[in-house]
Each structure stands twice: as structure tokens, then as C-alpha cells.
Design an enzyme around this catalytic site. Structure first.
Site, PDB file in Angstrom:
ATOM      1  N   SER A   1      18.568 -35.007   0.383  1.00 54.58           N
ATOM      2  CA  SER A   1      17.570 -33.767  -0.135  1.00 54.58           C
ATOM      3  C   SER A   1      17.387 -33.976  -1.691  1.00 54.58           C
ATOM      4  CB  SER A   1      17.931 -32.520   0.237  1.00 54.58           C
ATOM      5  OG  SER A   1      17.964 -32.708   1.585  1.00 54.58           O
TER       6      SER A   1
ATOM      7  N   ILE B   1      19.413 -32.449  -3.779  1.00 53.52           N
ATOM      8  CA  ILE B   1      19.410 -31.239  -4.290  1.00 53.52           C
ATOM      9  C   ILE B   1      20.906 -30.878  -4.985  1.00 53.52           C
ATOM     10  CG2 ILE B   1      19.462 -28.635  -3.410  1.00 53.52           C
ATOM     11  CD1 ILE B   1      16.803 -30.103  -3.155  1.00 53.52           C
TER      12      ILE B   1
ATOM     13  N   HIS C   1      23.209 -28.174  -4.789  1.00 50.48           N
ATOM     14  CA  HIS C   1      23.295 -26.694  -4.332  1.00 50.48           C
ATOM     15  C   HIS C   1      24.021 -25.758  -5.055  1.00 50.48           C
ATOM     16  CE1 HIS C   1      21.689 -28.129  -0.240  1.00 50.48           C
ATOM     17  NE2 HIS C   1      22.206 -29.279  -0.549  1.00 50.48           N
TER      18      HIS C   1
ATOM     19  N   VAL D   1      35.416 -54.157   4.066  1.00 55.94           N
ATOM     20  CA  VAL D   1      36.677 -53.976   4.509  1.00 55.94           C
ATOM     21  C   VAL D   1      36.953 -53.906   6.285  1.00 55.94           C
ATOM     22  CG1 VAL D   1      38.588 -52.641   4.383  1.00 55.94           C
ATOM     23  CG2 VAL D   1      37.145 -52.733   2.577  1.00 55.94           C
TER      24      VAL D   1
ATOM     25  N   LYS E   1      18.488 -24.126  12.403  1.00 53.29           N
ATOM     26  CA  LYS E   1      18.695 -24.492  10.871  1.00 53.29           C
ATOM     27  C   LYS E   1      17.374 -25.059  10.456  1.00 53.29           C
ATOM     28  CE  LYS E   1      21.402 -27.463   8.007  1.00 53.29           C
ATOM     29  NZ  LYS E   1      21.610 -26.598   6.854  1.00 53.29           N
TER      30      LYS E   1
ATOM     31  N   GLU F   1      29.579 -34.602   3.614  1.00 56.57           N
ATOM     32  CA  GLU F   1      28.248 -34.197   4.156  1.00 56.57           C
ATOM     33  C   GLU F   1      27.659 -33.073   2.946  1.00 56.57           C
ATOM     34  OE1 GLU F   1      27.539 -31.882   7.799  1.00 56.57           O
ATOM     35  OE2 GLU F   1      29.777 -31.779   7.929  1.00 56.57           O
ATOM     36  N   SER F   2      26.250 -32.732   3.225  1.00 54.28           N
ATOM     37  CA  SER F   2      25.789 -31.811   2.068  1.00 54.28           C
ATOM     38  C   SER F   2      27.007 -30.645   2.049  1.00 54.28           C
ATOM     39  CB  SER F   2      24.724 -31.109   2.944  1.00 54.28           C
ATOM     40  OG  SER F   2      24.080 -30.085   1.942  1.00 54.28           O
TER      41      SER F   2
END
Lengths: 478, 421
Positions: free
Chosen positions: A45, A47, A49, A172, A249, A336-337
Site C-alpha cells: 500500500s 503507507i 502506518h 539460497v 476488513k 507483513e503490514s
């Protein structure tokens, strides 16, 4: 034998590389792709946060707020496009108000500054296109938007300038513990290091599980996005989220630092760690969900859509540190976010763990400052003309949609860790990222890249590997 | 700041024809600004023949057609700058450009003629789901690589969209040794000229599937295949009709969009239907002294019509700078496209200003057989012309006569519509 090997040149690996390059150490980053910023870091995104989302007391919350605070200085040091445009989490039903207040409270406890609830009247003044159902919103003035490519590339370039080695196209395949540290088998030979930083994104579980008995699992969680033309870029001025609630969400609608509008993401767990394809269902879902908080999003202005994979760890927490059965192996897993926001803080935390493990000492000659590709359109007319007199290639526009000159493309190719593909040029200059999506400029950008790399047009790729544009010459099979 | 009577933005077929006409109408001080390395625009990559039948009564290739106008521009001593990108046009007609030799420079124009042409709609704008590998090109990009640079962008090709460039490229790719598996068209009719369907697909045995689209794109690095499905009347893919095509190339010929970012910057009003400026009989936009012609105004099918339209714009601009059309008063008649007619160019007519005969160009929204093109002056039908078929891919035109319009004092609306037989 390296002191540290970092697996992955995404935003986390590059942040760790930069932070580690402050110390006297022999460091190498191994990246399976042909460039930095090729996985989750390029498809998100964009963003920064504020930090109200993560659970109180979680590492995710702590590093989110820290990363957000670090971003101003980092953006200044490394010349990264970054704007604190503020974010709004919109509540569209009175019944959801307790959830909005809970979010406010969580944010305050996480240490997010300036949070307040704005009521509909003020909200409409702030964002005229807010949904007619919008009742109130949580306003976070510290929320921001950033160029995710430049953030990643800038930290990598800076690490490189401070002596970190980068090996691209190096995958790897295995990691094993040895007496001195770790042996990494790659498709390009064996690498050894005293410490390993595991910044492998959706693959971080694979490497972790090779050296530790405490198994973790990372599930790719696909997020699909629309990117809209600049003509829609001011449709909202803040990043507008929907309060997670009755509709599940929600998706965000936000301006980008480059003046586009971004809409997304969806969230679907998938099995394939390479499945960065968009789907009909996902794109249709976005079209419906974006209307929850913002009305009549001008989706006719879409110029492209894309998908990214979040590295979702089962416990939804950042796992940063050494497993107790594998000292010297520093995980940066489950990023993750808000991973992009937290990346500077994650990099610093990982670097400190390595420093303490290896007893590293700080350099006195660390270079903290880096420069983005020089943008003639940020100069005054006088400065720009001086530049063109000295370097006429800044007078030749290659990408007409984003007004990118040959000079900028040359800069992108010639700088440390320079572009080797058209996508590499695009992420560094925006050439091909505009409304015609490289229709006009790709043949010319290919020509420049072939000339600079001293290779043929048939060797030029979109993004490395087998992604070639040209398969032969006219009539070669006749 | 240097000043010119007329500054023409774009040195393609429209800009060249406008320049020639303006010079022949008596304007000496003309500047053409062209972003590419040579004049001629997109014609330089259109190496097939079929150009010029109306203008020169002979069949020319694109570069040959362009060369005639380029020679005329040079013979007339019209000034032009190459490799020059216009970055801004102001409301008061200051045109700012950038190039290697002059840097950023501005010129003041008595009149501006917009002739920037159009761009191709991209994959992103279509929302085709799937991966984003190499091997997906707009038809025009592939045309440039093949025709100008001699490179083959792929060997097994699916083409989405039956616009003229897509059809032309189906034939070209075949001639260059690639195999074209399919042309898929979302609409139930082709977007291109009938003659191109025959000469580019039928003659080479390339299948055209109408009411079909690409629903998935495969391949992480280079394209490996696409899935094509039939669509229903609303354009939605029908589940169960999917067919798989193994290919390394997808060409898109799915529409052209006039490039009016500079026009918008100057405050020019843009029609949501054509995506081009709203113009009057003189091809003048809502900003006095700014004219438009060619594909930046509306997308044409034949370059001959571009030249014709651009000549008219050039003459109008020349008259404007001579002060012949300084007074903006007088009656204004609104053109009203109705019943199957999507738009007309021009959009407005000031009868006092129009030539004795004026061509009105328009496109229809869907294929219609055995129908009439009708023109109404307010409620009165003044033209009723039988047409065996009209199609969105082919531009239609009618001619309005000044004398007849002036014979209808108080006329407010001229309606152009398609009527069934």
C-alpha cells in the site's frame, strides 16, 4: 567467510544491511532476483502506518511506532519521497462506534501521537468524497505515504556505499549450522558466515526451519490493488481506511507520493509463494469494497492493477531475533503490514542483535546520506537549463507520461546497484509507470539500457531471468 | 520570449497538414514542436499501404504519405523543432518545451493548434487479471519494434481487440514469421475497417472470435499462455467457455485515447465521449485561439480525413491570427448526436463563421444495417441518406451547407441520428 549474510534484498534485508553497515564487518546480501525490491516490498500500500492497529504490547506495535518516528529523518538522509498526509479510519455505522473508540484507545496505548476522533461534519470538510454513511473517523496525523521503491533502494544503495556486498540472481537453497556459524548453499556456490539475517519474506519460514526445531509457518496472504491515473490523485488527500467491522476488513483509498490514487488491498491466504497474479474475484471485490468509506471512486481511471504477497506468520507477530536453538541466526520473519513502516526499526533491532552476538564496533566513517535519481522537474528553470547545458541528456524526454528524461534513466543505470532491467528503471525513475504503461517509452528505454550494458536488445529483460522482450529478428525463422 | 503567429504541438499527419494549410493561408510565422526524432508521427511505423487514396488518389505507405507532407513543410520553409517535448500550454498561449539544445524554453503563440495524437489503451486500463510477465505489448509498440527496428517481439501470438492496428499487426507478425493464433474481440463487431478484416485476417486464415476476451494471463517471467472466454451481451465472461492458448505474446489493440493532458492544463474543455476537445465549426476549442485536429480531437480511421480536418484547423488558425474572426458574437447552433450517433465533430456551429460547405464527422455506437443517416434542423428533417451498414469502426460524415443553415433563421439544434429503414 563473511561476518554476516543477509538473505533477501527487500525492504527488511536492505534496512538490516544499512544498519549493519554502521559497524566494522564483512557483510553480504544474497538476493534471488535480479534487483532489490522485487517481492513484497514492491507491491504493497506504500503507507507509513501511524501504529494504532497492532495489539498493545506486541513487538509489531512497538516497531510500527518506532519506524514511523524514524521515517522523517531517514527520508531526509536518503532522499526518499515521504509525506505525512495523515490517515483516517472511517466508521460507517453507529453500531461500530465502540470499535472505533477501542481503536483510538489502542493507538494511544501504543504511543501514537495526535490521535483524535473526528465527527462527520469535520470529516466531510476534510474529505469531501467521504461515504455518505460515514459517521466518524479516527484521525492519525502521523500517518504517511512513501515511495516504497525508493525506501528499499535507498537503504540498499546506502548499505552498498558503506561497503556491503550484494549478490543478485543468487538463490539460497540450503542453510546449515557449522562450527563457525552457517554454511549457505546457493545456485551459485557456497557462502559461509558467522551470522545470518533471515529477511526472506514469504520464504523466511523455510530458512528458519532449516536451522531451528521451533518450527514457524509463513502463509502468503495475497493483496490485490488498483492504481489510478494522476487525474484521480487528489480524490482524497489522506489515507482513508474502513474500520474493520461488519463488512470484514476493508480496503484503503489513498493518494500516493507520486500523485496517483491507490485502492486496495484484498486479503486472501494462498498456498503458492510465487502467485503474484491478480484475479477476477479480487479485482471485483476491490471495486465493491472501496465504496465503503469513499464514494464513487473513479475506477475508470485505473491505469494498472497488481498483487503482492504479505508474509503472514501464524501468530500475526513480527518474529525478530535468534531462535534459542540457533544462536547467530537472526530471524526477521512474519514481516507483513506494517512491515514497510517498521522496516527501519526492524533493521536496527536485527543489527543490534548481530552486533551483540559478534561484538561489532562502530565505524567512524559511516556515510549516512544518499541521493535519489536527480529529477530535473524539481529544479528551477535556471537550474534545469544549467543542467541541460552540462548534460544534454536531461533535455531528452523518454517517458512522456511521467516526463522522465534520458539523464534520469542513465543515472538509474549507472548508480550503485543500478537498474539492469526495465522494471529496475521504472522503480528508480517512474519511466513506464504512467498512464500509457510503457507503450511509448519501452523501446527507447530498452535501447538505452542495451547501450549502457553493452549488450543486445534481445538480452534486455522486463525483470531479469527469462523475461525478455525480444525473441528474434524479423523473418529469422523464414 | 520568442513569438510565433501559430505554434503547432505535434508534427504527425495532423500537425503537418495544419502547418501547410496555415502557411498557404498566408501565415508566415509558424513553429511545429515534435517530440520524436523526425516528423511524420505514427505514420513512420505504418509501413503497410492503403494511405492517401482520398488525398492523392494513389495508394501509399505511411512513411510515403508522411514524406509528401514533410517535403511540403520543408519547401514552404516552415520552422520545426524535433526531440522537443512540450510540457505546458498556458491559457494565454505560452507554450513551454524542453529539448537538448534549447533546454527549457517558452514561446508566445498568436494561435495554438493541438495535434498531439493519441495513445493506446493499456492492459492495466482493461483490468485483465493474471500475471504481469514480459510479452504483453500494445499493438503499436510491437509495430514500432517490428517495422522500425527489425525485432520480433514474439513467435506465438494472441491479439486482443480488432482495432485497425491489431489487424494490421496480425498480418505483419505473420509475414515476419510469427504464428498468430487468434484475434479476440470483446464486442460483437470488429473495431476496425472491413477492408482490414479481409486483407489482414481472412487472407491469412487468422481466426477472429467476436464476443470473446482474455480472462487470464499466465507466465511469471515471459508470457506462457492466455485464457480466452466468450462474453455475454454485457461483456461479462461466461463461465465454462474458457479456452487455453499457449503463446509467448499478447498484443492489445483495444482502443485509442486522445492525449489531452496538455489541453487540460490550458483549460480546454474535454468531451467525455471523444476524450478530445469540444470544438466549434472552426475547430477552435473553448479557449479562443486554441484549435485542435487529428487524433487528439477524436480518433480517426483514415489518415486522409486527418489531413483534411487538420487543413481546416490550419486555415481557421490563420484567419484567427489575421483578426478575421476576432468577434465572438453571433448565433451558436448546438450539434445534437442522437439515436445511435455517439458524437459529432464539431460540437457547435456559428453559421456566420462556417465555410460554404462543412464536413461533420461522427461515429455510431453499434453496427446498424439497412438504415438511414438523418439530419434534423430543429424538428425538420433535412437529410435522409440510406446506408447499407454503419459500424463503430468506420467514421461517418455528412456535409452541411452554410446557405441552407442561413435559410433557417432561429435554428438552435442540428440533430444527427441513425434511423431504421
Amino acid at each position: 567467510m563473511y561476518d554476516v549474510i543477509i538473505i533477501g534484498a527487500g525492504v527488511t534485508g536492505s534496512a538490516a544491511a544499512r544498519e549493519l553497515s554502521r559497524f566494522h564487518a564483512k557483510i553480504c546480501v544474497l538476493e534471488k532476483e535480479e534487483d532489490v525490491c522485487c517481492g513484497t516490498s514492491k507491491a504493497n500500500s506504500a503507507i507509513v502506518h501511524a501504529g494504532y492497529d497492532a495489539e498493545n504490547g506486541s513487538l509489531m506495535a512497538e516497531l510500527n511506532v518506532q519506524g514511523n518516528r524514524m521515517m522523517t529523518q531517514l527520508a531526509e538522509e536518503l532522499d526518499i519521497p515521504f509525506v505525512r498526509n495523515g490517515s483516517l479510519v472511517v466508521c460507517t455505522a453507529e453500531a461500530d462506534r465502540p470499535a472505533l473508540e477501542a481503536l483510538h484507545e489502542r493507538g494511544v496505548k501504543n504511543g501514537v501521537e495526535g490521535l483524535r476522533i473526528v465527527e462527520r461534519e469535520e470529516l466531510v470538510r476534510m474529505e469531501p468524497h467521504i461515504s455518505d454513511q460515514a459517521q466518524a473517523a479516527l484521525y492519525a496525523p502521523t500517518g504517511g505515504i512513501i515511495c516504497p521503491f525508493r525506501l528499499n533502494i535507498a537503504m540498499a544503495e546506502n548499505a552498498c556505499e558503506n561497503g556491503v556486498e550484494f549478490q543478485f540472481n543468487t538463490c539460497v537453497e540450503n542453510v546449515e549450522k557449522t562450527e563457525e556459524g552457517f554454511r549457505l548453499r546457493t545456485d551459485r556456490g557456497i557462502y559461509e558466515a558467522r551470522c545470518v539475517v533471515n529477511a526472506a519474506g514469504v520464504y523466511a519460514d523455510r530458512f528458519h526451519n532449516m536451522v531451528s526445531g521451533r518450527k514457524i509457518r509463513i502463509t502468503p496472504r495475497k493483496g490485490e490493488y488498483y492504481l489510478l491515473d494522476r487525474t484521480a490523485g487528489d480524490y482524497v488527500s489522506r489515507t482513508v481506511f474502513t474500520l474493520p467491522g461488519r463488512y470484514g476488513k476493508g480496503v484503503l483509498v489513498s493518494p500516493t507520493v507520486h500523485g496517483n490514487l491507490i485502492v486496495g488491498p484484498t486479503a486472501h491466504d494462498i498456498g503458492d509463494k510465487e502467485a503474484t497474479n491478480t484475479t477476477r474475484e479480487g479485482l471485483d471485490e476491490l471495486a465493491v469494497k472501496c465504496a465503503a468509506a469513499v464514494k464513487d471512486v473513479p475506477l475508470r481511471q485505473v491505469i494498472t492493477s497488481f498483487a503482492g504477497l504479505r508474509a503472514h506468520e501464524d501468530g500475526h507477530e513480527f518474529l525478530i531475533g535468534e531462535p534459542d536453538d540457533a544462536p547467530g541466526f537472526v530471524d526477521c520473519a512474519g514481516i507483513e503490514s506494517p512491515g514497510l513502516t517498521a522496516s527501519p526499526a526492524i533493521g536496527r533491532m536485527a543489527a543490534r542483535i548481530v552486533r551483540d552476538r559478534l561484538g561489532l564496533t562502530e565505524k567512524e566513517d559511516f556515510i549516512a546520506v544518499g541521493h535519489d535519481v536527480l529529477r530535473p522537474d524539481r529544479l528551477s528553470v535556471q537550474e534545469r537549463n544549467d543542467l541541460i547545458r552540462r548534460h544534454p541528456e536531461y533535455g531528452t524526454v523518454i517517458c512522456r507520461c511521467e516526463t522522465v528524461t534520458e539523464g534520469e534513466i542513465l543515472d538509474a543505470i549507472r548508480r550503485p546497484l543500478g537498474a539492469r532491467s526495465l522494471d529496475g528503471i521504472k522503480r528508480r525513475t517512474r519511466a513506464g509507470m504512467g498512464r500509457c504503461q510503457a507503450g511509448f517509452c519501452s523501446p527507447r528505454a530498452m535501447e538505452i539500457l542495451a547501450r549502457e550494458l553493452g549488450t543486445g536488445m534481445d538480452r534486455i529483460t522486463k525483470s531479469g531471468g527469462d523475461s525478455r522482450f525480444i525473441v528474434g529478428t524479423d523473418k529469422d525463422s523464414l | 520570449m520568442k513569438a510565433y503567429d501559430i505554434v503547432i504541438v505535434g508534427g504527425g499527419p495532423a500537425g503537418l497538414a495544419a502547418a501547410v494549410a496555415a502557411r498557404k493561408s498566408g501565415t508566415d510565422s509558424i513553429l511545429i514542436l515534435e517530440r520524436e526524432r523526425e516528423l511524420g508521427g505514427i505514420l513512420n511505423q505504418c509501413i503497410h499501404s492503403g494511405f492517401g487514396l482520398h488525398t492523392f488518389n494513389e495508394e501509399l505507405t505511411g512513411p510515403e504519405y508522411a514524406a509528401r507532407f514533410v517535403a511540403e513543410v520543408k519547401r514552404l520553409g516552415i520552422e520545426y523543432r524535433l526531440n522537443t517535448m512540450v510540457v505546458d500550454i498556458s491559457r494565454d498561449k505560452v507554450v513551454t518545451s524542453v529539448n537538448r539544445e534549447d533546454g527549457m524554453f517558452s514561446v508566445r503563440a498568436g494561435a495554438v493548434i493541438l495535434a498531439m495524437g493519441c495513445r493506446e489503451r493499456s492492459r492495466g486500463a482493461l483490468n485483465i487479471p493474471g500475471y504481469r510477465p514480459a510479452g504483453i505489448y500494445s499493438a503499436g509498440t510491437a509495430q514500432r519494434l517490428v517495422n522500425r527496428e527489425g525485432y520480433l517481439p514474439g513467435r506465438r501470438v494472441v491479439i486482443l481487440g480488432s482495432g485497425d492496428i491489431g489487424l494490421i499487426m496480425a498480418r505483419r507478425m505473420t509475414l515476419e514469421g510469427a504464428r498468430v493464433l487468434l484475434v479476440a474481440e470483446l464486442q460483437p463487431y470488429s473495431g476496425g475497417l472491413k477492408r482490414n478484416i479481409v486483407q489482414c485476417l481472412d487472407d491469412y486464415g487468422i481466426p477472429l472470435k467476436l464476443s470473446h476476451t482474455v480472462v487470464d494471463i499466465q507466465g511469471k517471467e515471459r508470457l506462457t499462455g492466455v485464457t480466452v472466454a466468450r462474453v455475454d451481451a454485457s461483456g461479462k465472461p461466461i463461465p465454462g467457455t474458457e479456452e487455453q492458448y499457449d503463446c509467448d505474446t499478447l498484443l492489445l489493440s483495444v482502443g485509442l485515447i486522445p492525449e489531452n493532458e496538455l489541453s487540460r492544463g490550458a483549460g480546454v474543455e474535454i468531451s467525455p465521449v471523444t476524450s478530445g476537445p469540444v470544438v466549434n465549426e472552426s475547430l477552435e476549442t473553448n479557449i479562443e485561439g486554441i484549435f485542435a485536429c487529428g487524433n487528439v480531437l477524436h480518433v480517426h480511421d483514415l489518415v486522409d480525413y486527418v489531413s483534411e480536418e487538420a487543413s481546416a484547423a490550419g486555415r481557421s488558425a490563420a484567419e484567427y491570427v489575421r483578426g478575421l474572426s476576432a468577434d465572438g458574437a453571433g448565433t451558436v447552433i448546438r450539434m445534437n448526436p442522437a439515436d445511435g450517433v455517439r458524437y459529432t465533430v464539431p460540437f457547435l456551429i456559428r453559421p456566420e463563421r462556417m465555410d460554404e460547405k462543412m464536413t461533420v464527422r461522427f461515429r455510431v455506437g453499434s453496427v446498424c444495417r439497412d438504415c438511414y443517416v438523418s439530419v434534423y434542423f430543429d424538428g425538420e428533417r433535412v437529410l435522409h441518406r440510406r446506408r447499407p451498414v454503419v459500424a463503430p469502426g468506420e467514421m461517418e460524415q455528412i456535409v452541411l451547407e452554410k446557405e441552407k443553415i442561413l435559410a433557417h433563421p432561429g435554428l438552435e439544434v442540428i440533430t444527427v441520428k441513425i434511423e431504421e429503414a
